[in-house]
Design a protein around this motif. Structure first.
Motif, mmCIF file in Angstrom:
data_model
loop_
_atom_site.group_PDB
_atom_site.id
_atom_site.type_symbol
_atom_site.label_atom_id
_atom_site.label_comp_id
_atom_site.label_asym_id
_atom_site.label_seq_id
_atom_site.Cartn_x
_atom_site.Cartn_y
_atom_site.Cartn_z
ATOM 1 N N THR A 97 0.815 -1.205 0.000
ATOM 2 C CA THR A 97 0.000 0.000 0.000
ATOM 3 C C THR A 97 0.851 1.259 0.000
ATOM 4 O OG1 THR A 97 -1.766 -1.153 1.182
ATOM 5 C CG2 THR A 97 -1.783 1.247 1.284
ATOM 6 N N ASN B 110 3.445 1.653 8.464
ATOM 7 C CA ASN B 110 2.287 2.249 9.125
ATOM 8 C C ASN B 110 2.531 2.334 10.632
ATOM 9 O OD1 ASN B 110 1.443 -0.242 10.420
ATOM 10 N ND2 ASN B 110 0.550 -0.882 8.465
ATOM 11 N N GLN C 55 -2.057 4.707 8.122
ATOM 12 C CA GLN C 55 -1.177 4.202 7.064
ATOM 13 C C GLN C 55 -1.215 5.112 5.841
ATOM 14 O OE1 GLN C 55 -0.613 -0.206 5.737
ATOM 15 N NE2 GLN C 55 -2.453 0.518 4.721
ATOM 16 N N ASP D 50 -1.074 5.905 1.922
ATOM 17 C CA ASP D 50 -1.673 5.138 0.831
ATOM 18 C C ASP D 50 -1.211 5.702 -0.499
ATOM 19 O OD1 ASP D 50 -3.185 3.665 -0.908
ATOM 20 O OD2 ASP D 50 -5.092 3.993 0.101
ATOM 21 N N ASP E 267 -4.892 5.536 4.935
ATOM 22 C CA ASP E 267 -5.810 4.506 5.413
ATOM 23 C C ASP E 267 -5.826 4.594 6.940
ATOM 24 O OD1 ASP E 267 -6.102 3.632 2.802
ATOM 25 O OD2 ASP E 267 -4.536 2.103 2.995
ATOM 26 N N TRP E 268 -6.928 4.158 7.531
ATOM 27 C CA TRP E 268 -7.023 4.267 8.981
ATOM 28 C C TRP E 268 -7.988 3.211 9.518
ATOM 29 C CZ3 TRP E 268 -11.889 5.127 10.967
ATOM 30 C CH2 TRP E 268 -12.849 5.608 10.074
ATOM 31 N N GLU F 42 -10.944 2.439 6.919
ATOM 32 C CA GLU F 42 -10.952 2.696 5.487
ATOM 33 C C GLU F 42 -9.628 2.234 4.875
ATOM 34 O OE1 GLU F 42 -10.483 6.605 2.648
ATOM 35 O OE2 GLU F 42 -12.048 6.689 4.193
ATOM 36 N N GLY F 43 -9.707 1.441 3.816
ATOM 37 C CA GLY F 43 -8.538 1.098 3.023
ATOM 38 C C GLY F 43 -7.715 -0.068 3.515
ATOM 39 N N THR F 44 -7.403 -0.129 4.796
ATOM 40 C CA THR F 44 -6.484 -1.142 5.307
ATOM 41 C C THR F 44 -7.098 -2.546 5.288
ATOM 42 O OG1 THR F 44 -5.173 -1.830 7.223
ATOM 43 C CG2 THR F 44 -7.232 -0.688 7.674
ATOM 44 N N SER F 45 -6.241 -3.549 5.063
ATOM 45 C CA SER F 45 -6.662 -4.953 5.107
ATOM 46 C C SER F 45 -6.197 -5.640 6.386
ATOM 47 C CB SER F 45 -6.105 -5.703 3.893
ATOM 48 O OG SER F 45 -4.688 -5.656 3.880
ATOM 49 N N ASP G 117 -9.671 2.553 -1.314
ATOM 50 C CA ASP G 117 -10.213 3.407 -0.254
ATOM 51 C C ASP G 117 -11.508 2.842 0.323
ATOM 52 O OD1 ASP G 117 -8.167 5.341 -0.597
ATOM 53 O OD2 ASP G 117 -9.235 6.130 -2.343
ATOM 54 N N GLU H 232 -14.362 1.594 2.589
ATOM 55 C CA GLU H 232 -14.771 1.721 3.979
ATOM 56 C C GLU H 232 -15.363 0.395 4.464
ATOM 57 O OE1 GLU H 232 -17.415 5.009 4.294
ATOM 58 O OE2 GLU H 232 -15.869 6.496 3.806
#
Length: 425
Positions: A260, A265, A286, A288, A295-296, A320-323, A335, A337
């Protein structure tokens, strides 16, 4: 008169004889002492067995050593205190405190029924996992230094044929440089993991769990712990993810297995933990490179224990965004949510019987929704053996995922298993 004379002469003769006997005994004892002293001198002259510099004794005992500085681990990954064996090096009076190395192992085998596989057919298979755990510590002039390694080989089930290769499943070290401060560096559960979630507290079942999960990650982590209060902050490797991206012509491209960001992060948690109550807050931020600037994620949860019989748990996360919290679903856009949560109860029906029941929910804007139910019963006749049976049902709604660059539609699924956990030595 004659009788008195003979009596005196007899007494004198007896006294002379006794004195002579005592003199002989003293002579013999003196000879034995001299022989013993000669033997001691010979033993002292022999070369001594080689020992590490500064140490006087090595010992081996059953069970694990004392590792208060070890990082938090999910319930299914913890090594039991009476498992394995520990090698200890005991110091002399003027040397550093004790150093320890503990070794243990586990073999997990399960018979799994799944109503799906790669061909969408029902499947009954045997899965296997073997692990070796090694951890040790040594006190130094600047504090305790320790390390943890976990080797694993696994396969079968719905994953693949058995893989004979062995992976370094976890590897990290810690430095307890002050009584309340610790630096951890290596590959371990990410710092922002929800330690009150069902996925974290469930037994190491061989099928899908429910609710948000967490990955292992490369990291530097600083932890403070004083009594029931602790917090940690870390820098960790950015997400490696797969997502769908629209090019300049409006066509959809699958971007698979990319980082990412080029930057690590930041993750953190704040936790209060006592014998009967635990509460935790977590956060992640994080950079992006593929979507918006950052991302958060933010989440939290709690567990409440009633005596030693019941533990009630709940946890949730939104982001949002992070896996980093993906389990049965994952982001399919840069991105995206999402939110997810889990609730459950763990009941100890007796000293050797445990029941786990949980419900989890995952909701992504594009990847869809999954509602999961899990239950299991586990029996420990002895500490080295666990038998378990359980099931997970996933109810999916418009859910899909990215698998090896392809978009895969996810259907409802059911998994049922019978498993054994065998610990040694």
């Amino acid at each position: 008169m004659k009788m008195m004379k003979w009596a005196l002469l007899g007494g004198a003769a007896l006294a002379v004889t006794a004195t002579a006997a005592r003199a002989d005994d003293l002579g013999a004892l003196k000879a034995q002492i001299e022989a013993l002293q000669t033997r001691v001198s010979q033993l002292e002259a022999q070369p001594q067995a080689a020992m590490p510099s500064g140490y006087s004794l090595m010992a081996i005992r059953d069970g694990q050593g004392t590792y208060e500085g070890i990082a938090p681990e999910r319930y299914g990954d913890r090594v039991r205190d009476d498992s394995g064996f520990t090698l200890s090096v005991l110091p002399t009076a003027d040397a550093a405190p004790v150093a320890e190395v503990s070794v243990s192992g586990e073999i997990r085998t399960a018979l799994i029924y799944s109503d799906f596989d790669v061909d969408n057919d029902d499947n009954l298979d045997v899965a296997n996992r073997g692990r070796i755990f090694i951890r040790g510590k040594s006190d130094t002039a600047v504090g305790e230094v320790g390390g943890y390694f976990r080797l694993e080989a696994s396969g079968g089930g719905n994953f693949s044929d058995y893989d004979e290769s062995v992976n370094m499943n976890k590897a990290y070290g810690w430095w307890k440089f002050a009584p309340e401060w610790e630096l951890m560096a290596g590959y371990n559960d990410n710092t922002g993991a929800l330690q009150t979630s069902y996925d974290w507290l469930v037994t190491s079942i061989p099928i899908a769990t429910v609710g948000p999960s967490n990955p292992n990650n490369e990291q530097f982590r600083l932890t403070y712990a004083s009594g029931p209060l602790s917090f940690a902050i870390s820098l960790e490797d950015s997400d490696s993810t797969a997502f769908i991206d629209a090019d300049d012509d409006g066509d959809l491209d699958v971007i698979d297995g990319v980082d990412t960001s080029d930057l690590p992060n930041a993750q953190a948690y704040l936790m209060y933990s006592s014998d009967t109550f635990t509460a935790q807050l977590v956060g992640l931020l994080q950079d992006d490179d593929w979507g918006d600037n950052f991302d958060w994620a933010i989440g939290g949860g709690a567990t409440i224990g009633i005596a030693d019989s019941f533990t009630f748990l709940a946890a949730a996360v939104v982001g949002e965004g992070t896996s980093s919290y993906a389990n049965n679903l994952a982001p399919v856009s840069a991105d995206e949510e999402f939110w997810g949560g889990s609730i459950g109860v763990i009941a100890n029906l007796s000293e050797d019987t445990r029941i786990e029941l949980g419900v989890g929910y995952e909701d992504y804007d594009l990847a869809g929704e999954t509602l999961g139910f899990n239950g299991g019963v586990f029996w420990d006749p002895v500490s080295q053996v666990t038998l378990g049976v359980g099931a997970t049902y996933l109810d999916r709604d418009d859910a899909f995922d990215i698998d090896d660059g392809d978009i895969e539609v996810l259907d409802d699924s059911l998994q049922v298993y019978f498993g054994t956990w065998l610990r040694f030595p």
